[in-house]
Design an enzyme around this catalytic site. Structure first.
Site, short mmCIF file in Angstrom:
data_model
loop_
_atom_site.label_atom_id
_atom_site.label_comp_id
_atom_site.label_asym_id
_atom_site.label_seq_id
_atom_site.Cartn_x
_atom_site.Cartn_y
_atom_site.Cartn_z
N CYS A 33 40.43 30.16 46.37
CA CYS A 33 40.30 28.97 47.09
C CYS A 33 40.41 28.63 48.38
CB CYS A 33 41.42 27.90 46.06
SG CYS A 33 43.02 28.28 46.43
N HIS B 231 38.31 24.28 43.09
CA HIS B 231 38.89 24.92 41.85
C HIS B 231 38.06 24.91 40.55
CE1 HIS B 231 42.67 24.37 44.73
NE2 HIS B 231 42.93 25.55 44.15
N ASP C 143 37.71 19.64 46.38
CA ASP C 143 38.47 20.52 45.52
C ASP C 143 37.40 21.87 45.24
OD1 ASP C 143 39.93 21.84 43.74
OD2 ASP C 143 40.40 20.23 43.03
#
EC number: 3.4.22.-
Length: 450
Positions: free
Chosen positions: A112, A338, A336
């Site tokens: 990430c 993820h 994000d």
């Protein structure tokens, strides 16, 4: 046979991990994001106001009339939405070509921070080649009906009035940054849009792809599956752009601040290398506190994200890395990485772009931010660097009650102060001994990534 069996087990683990991350994060992606009323929204140096001027609107955002038209708000809302969606979104991927000397075909669970670093660099390249005002022509087409925060009722909550703390130092105007190329023609800008995304593709030859960053990380003791902190990723990006061979990339370089200090002469040397002037992406690894982020630094973070030179922050919260792109009130706006998506073959002509653009912004409280982060800036030339240094110095002075700022600008070269800023690297070693010591200290303080 045994090796083949081990590979099969690892692939099975990867598939399970990808499915788990999608189950965990897909609902977050679809969750509504609400914006408060009476506040400006900042996005990478731009300030958005969605003023609702109908006197029939009550103080709590409601209305005494049921016949209000959406046209009063839709234009400004679309501008913000289109601007956000146009930023390049790089997430976990699965089923990409196996990373060399490993069995990994996904970065789920460990990549990430590499992804947030990629997103920051991608924004720098967008500004460099297309300009800050560029937006993707199809951005609004991928808007999901699940993102109901963009309805007219919620948009009224975006009614902003510029905060006093910014009124003296910032103006809510569009950035004047001009692109390197004349991209008036749609075809030209879209060609560069696709090219920039292809540089971050998940295959071994991509200049800034996961495979290349992992390969460079090996020279500093990192392997696929390890976690990478913001400071380490900064140096990997710098090395990746140094090794890129595309002629288009020879006009841009990366400078990584040493011990929270930007040495101006070293930046000028990078920008004026071999008689040609280059643009520079400046990366500044910092800590916003000890174990937890010091709330006194929030005004600093807001000041940084409101500057036209800012290309974002590689940061996050403990155990998760995010790409911070803006804020409203006491909440940070982020992208994000993820959510796990399938590998996209960028060698295919007109490969699909939708999965590289996030349909909805997310917000989190500043107090949840991990103190370890890297701040990014883009300066097209030496004159812009001088202006950026001036503006950043103002923010640094006005946003801290400490006797010293989070980072500083120093005239001269790092070597004048017994530091090494532009070392000569051995083929088998990414960092000098001094850098290794500093990064070791950083690594012990950085958050562990899932």
């Amino acid at each position: 046979m045994e090796a083949s069996g081990t590979d099969d087990v690892e692939k099975l683990k990867s598939k399970f991990l990808s499915a788990w991350h999608n189950m965990k994060y897909s609902w977050v992606l679809k969750t509504k994001t609400y914006f408060k009323r009476n506040s400006p929204v900042f996005l990478l140096g731009k300030c958005y106001h969605f003023k609702y001027e109908d006197s029939s609107v009550t103080s709590d955002g409601g209305s005494n009339s049921g016949s209000e038209s959406k046209e009063d708000l839709s234009g400004n809302v679309d501008e913000f939405r289109k601007d956000f969606i146009s930023r390049i979104w790089l997430t976990y991927r699965e089923e990409f070509p196996q990373i060399e000397t490993s069995s990994w075909t996904t970065d789920c669970g460990w990549g990430c921070t590499l992804r947030t670093g990629q997103m920051l660099l991608a924004q720098g390249l967008i500004v460099h080649f297309l300009g800050r005002d560029w937006t993707w022509t199809e951005a609004l087409d991928i808007f999901s009906s699940e993102s109901e925060f963009w309805t007219a009722n919620t948009a009224r909550k975006l009614t902003p009035s510029l905060e006093t703390s910014f009124s003296e130092n910032n103006e809510c105007v569009s950035s004047n940054k001009q692109p390197l190329h004349n991209c008036d023609k749609k075809s030209n800008s879209e060609d560069f849009h696709q090219k920039i995304i292809s540089w971050f593709a998940d295959y071994p030859l991509a200049y800034f792809g996961l495979h290349q960053l992992v390969k460079l990380g090996k020279n500093s003791g990192k392997v696929a599956g390890d976690w990478y902190g913001p400071a380490v990723v900064s140096h990997l990006l710098r090395k990746a752009i140094e090794e890129s061979s595309d002629p288009e990339l020879q006009g841009i370089t990366i400078y990584v601040a040493q011990d929270c200090t930007i040495y101006s002469a070293d930046v000028y040397d990078l920008q004026c290398n071999k008689g040609t002037e280059k643009a520079v992406v400046i990366l500044v690894p910092v800590r916003l506190g000890g174990e937890r982020t010091n709330m006194e630094y929030f005004e600093f973070v807001k000041g940084i994200l409101s500057l036209e030179f800012c290309i974002g922050i590689i940061g996050g919260k403990p155990k998760q890395s995010y790409y911070f792109v803006g804020f409203q009130d006491d909440s940070l706006i982020y992208m994000d990485p993820h959510y796990c998506q399938s590998f996209v073959d960028v060698s295919v002509k007109n490969f699909p772009l939708e999965s590289f653009h996030c349909p909805s912004p997310k917000k989190m409280s500043f107090k949840k931010m991990d103190p370890s982060c890297t701040i990014g800036f883009y300066c097209r030339n030496a004159r812009e660097f001088e202006k950026a240094a001036e503006e950043l110095t103002k923010v640094l002075k006005s946003s801290t009650k400490q006797n010293y700022p989070l980072f500083t600008f120093v005239n001269g070269h790092a070597q004048d102060f017994d530091f090494v800023c532009t070392p000569v690297y051995d083929q088998n070693d990414l960092f000098t001994e001094d850098e290794k010591k500093r990064l070791k200290r950083f690594s012990t303080e950085e958050f562990v990534l899932l």
